[in-house]
Scaffold this motif. Structure first.
Motif, PDB file in Angstrom:
ATOM      1  N   ILE A 138      56.708  70.132  48.049  1.00 20.16           N
ATOM      2  CA  ILE A 138      55.518  70.301  47.221  1.00 20.16           C
ATOM      3  C   ILE A 138      55.707  71.523  46.326  1.00 20.16           C
ATOM      4  N   GLU A 139      55.261  71.398  45.072  1.00 16.44           N
ATOM      5  CA  GLU A 139      55.231  72.567  44.198  1.00 16.44           C
ATOM      6  C   GLU A 139      53.807  72.769  43.694  1.00 16.44           C
ATOM      7  N   VAL A 140      53.307  73.995  43.778  1.00 14.83           N
ATOM      8  CA  VAL A 140      52.047  74.367  43.139  1.00 14.83           C
ATOM      9  C   VAL A 140      52.402  75.200  41.914  1.00 14.83           C
ATOM     10  N   SER A 141      52.051  74.680  40.744  1.00 14.80           N
ATOM     11  CA  SER A 141      52.365  75.355  39.487  1.00 14.80           C
ATOM     12  C   SER A 141      51.053  75.729  38.808  1.00 14.80           C
ATOM     13  N   LEU A 142      50.852  77.028  38.614  1.00 13.37           N
ATOM     14  CA  LEU A 142      49.638  77.502  37.951  1.00 13.37           C
ATOM     15  C   LEU A 142      49.972  78.014  36.558  1.00 13.37           C
ATOM     16  N   HIS A 143      49.282  77.454  35.568  1.00 12.69           N
ATOM     17  CA  HIS A 143      49.489  77.879  34.188  1.00 12.69           C
ATOM     18  C   HIS A 143      48.135  77.961  33.490  1.00 12.69           C
ATOM     19  N   LYS A 144      47.759  79.165  33.088  1.00  9.91           N
ATOM     20  CA  LYS A 144      46.468  79.396  32.432  1.00  9.91           C
ATOM     21  C   LYS A 144      45.316  78.822  33.263  1.00  9.91           C
ATOM     22  N   ASP A 145      45.347  79.100  34.569  1.00  9.62           N
ATOM     23  CA  ASP A 145      44.296  78.714  35.526  1.00  9.62           C
ATOM     24  C   ASP A 145      44.180  77.209  35.756  1.00  9.62           C
ATOM     25  N   VAL A 146      45.225  76.476  35.426  1.00  3.60           N
ATOM     26  CA  VAL A 146      45.293  75.053  35.781  1.00  3.60           C
ATOM     27  C   VAL A 146      46.386  74.897  36.834  1.00  3.60           C
ATOM     28  N   ALA A 147      45.997  74.364  37.983  1.00  2.00           N
ATOM     29  CA  ALA A 147      46.957  74.136  39.073  1.00  2.00           C
ATOM     30  C   ALA A 147      47.431  72.691  39.032  1.00  2.00           C
ATOM     31  N   THR A 148      48.748  72.506  39.074  1.00  2.87           N
ATOM     32  CA  THR A 148      49.332  71.165  39.136  1.00  2.87           C
ATOM     33  C   THR A 148      50.134  71.066  40.418  1.00  2.87           C
ATOM     34  N   LEU A 149      49.818  70.063  41.225  1.00  2.42           N
ATOM     35  CA  LEU A 149      50.488  69.842  42.504  1.00  2.42           C
ATOM     36  C   LEU A 149      51.413  68.640  42.378  1.00  2.42           C
ATOM     37  N   THR A 150      52.690  68.842  42.717  1.00  4.44           N
ATOM     38  CA  THR A 150      53.678  67.782  42.569  1.00  4.44           C
ATOM     39  C   THR A 150      54.554  67.652  43.804  1.00  4.44           C
TER      40      THR A 150
END
Length: 378
Positions: free
Chosen positions: A140-152
């Protein structure tokens, strides 16, 4: 899971090429962003993207994406995602993360919150309080960019640049994905000669031969998603059969590579043999100044030394001047050079038709393109 959202990650500057490759595979619903291309498709799309994308870094399954500014929000929204549909009871699910320009800037804390949320969600489905994680990998990766979290979930495993043919390489090898991009940015056609006069460990000629014979770059390796429980194994099998059927192994090519170092030439030959292309690429020891060609309308691509160290700059400047004189004699050929030297055109002695910014690892480079005349129509 009839339709899923996927993310093909890419080195900065290669996103448009990845998008073009996806369109060639038949996927039109694309979103091109910095460092990635989103696309939608069924399970077959995951298999085909992993097998066929030459310039992407990896393929991820997007589980969810949402705005988040607190750890409580991150926990609750992560827990609300359908993790049991993707991760079995015995699955191994480590969490990695990154954060850019976000309120939640502590990556270790974000990873811990996501891990806890996924565990709590899986507990509800599997009615257990402990997960041994002895099964297949679901990273799992949690990627936060400009307060948007994307879980992949990473479906690839080892990066897509690892084709399986290069157990041996030089000290500073060009990534296979970038080599493939350099080729796709040219006007080369497999019926025309192709030369890399500074081939190093042979990456550019080998990638050219794979493109020329339409060999899927992932056909010689495995992927973690081949072993996922929710993936139908027959889909992977059919995708590999398709790749094998589309390969043009008997297509004749005129691909060659040379290097001033005998050791590099031997290394290139070993790598070409590893993937079964040793009879399709001619490698020889030679200085770039000795390059000549009887054929016309060929293509040269090279990744020469950049002269990053001060003591190498004079030698590199001399090399670029010699390259300019040598390539000039090939009047019908097109040639392409990747370098970080901003004075390249002056040293080479000719202004490029076009140049494009690319990153070779962490080094900002320019891809200098010199277009020769179009071959006459037959």
């Amino acid at each position: 899971m009839s339709t899923l959202t996927y993310i093909a990650t890419a080195t900065m500057g290669l996103e448009a090429i990845v998008a073009k490759e996806l369109r060639q595979l038949g996927y039109e619903d694309l979103q091109v962003e910095n460092g990635l291309v989103r696309f939608t498709g069924n399970q077959e799309a995951l298999c085909r993207a992993n097998l066929w994308l030459r310039t992407a870094d990896r393929i991820k399954v997007e589980i969810g994406s949402f705005k988040v500014k607190s750890f409580d929000e991150l926990f609750e929204q992560t827990k609300a995602l359908p993790w049991p549909e993707f991760i079995p009871e015995n699955g191994e699910f480590p969490v990695i993360g990154r954060s850019v320009k976000s309120t939640l800037h502590s990556v270790p804390d974000c990873q811990k919150i996501v891990k806890k949320a996924v565990v709590e969600k899986l507990k509800e489905t599997y009615n257990t309080s402990w997960f041994e994680e002895t099964g297949e990998l679901y990273r799992i990766e949690v990627s936060l960019h400009k307060d948007v979290a994307t879980l992949t979930l990473d479906s690839t495993g080892n990066g897509l640049h690892k084709r399986g043919y290069r157990p041996f390489h030089s000290r500073a090898p060009l990534k296979e994905t970038l080599a493939a991009a350099l080729i796709q940015l040219t006007n080369w056609h497999p019926d025309r000669p192709f030369v890399d006069p500074m081939c190093g460990s042979g990456t550019i000629p080998i990638e050219a031969a794979m493109i020329g014979k339409n060999i899927a770059p992932g056909s010689n390796r495995s992927f973690v998603s081949e072993y996922w429980e929710w993936m139908d194994s027959s889909i992977w099998e059919n995708a590999r059969i398709e790749a094998e059927d589309l390969a043009e192994y008997d297509r004749p090519l005129f691909v060659s590579g040379s290097d001033i170092s005998h050791d590099m030439v031997e290394l290139s030959q070993q790598n070409a043999e590893e993937i079964g292309l040793h009879n399709d690429i001619q490698f020889k020891q030679m200085q770039v100044t000795d390059l000549t060609a009887k054929q016309e309308y060929g293509v040269i691509i090279c990744n020469p030394p950049y002269g990053e160290r001060l003591e190498d700059k004079k030698e590199v400047a001399k090399l670029y001047k010699e390259m300019g004189k040598t390539f000039k004699s090939l009047s019908t050929w097109s040639y392409y050079v990747l370098t970080s030297d901003e004075q390249f055109e002056q040293r080479f002695g000719k202004q490029a038709t076009k140049k494009r910014k690319l990153y070779n690892g962490n080094i900002k480079t320019d891809y200098y393109q010199y277009w020769g005349p179009k071959p006459p129509r037959v």
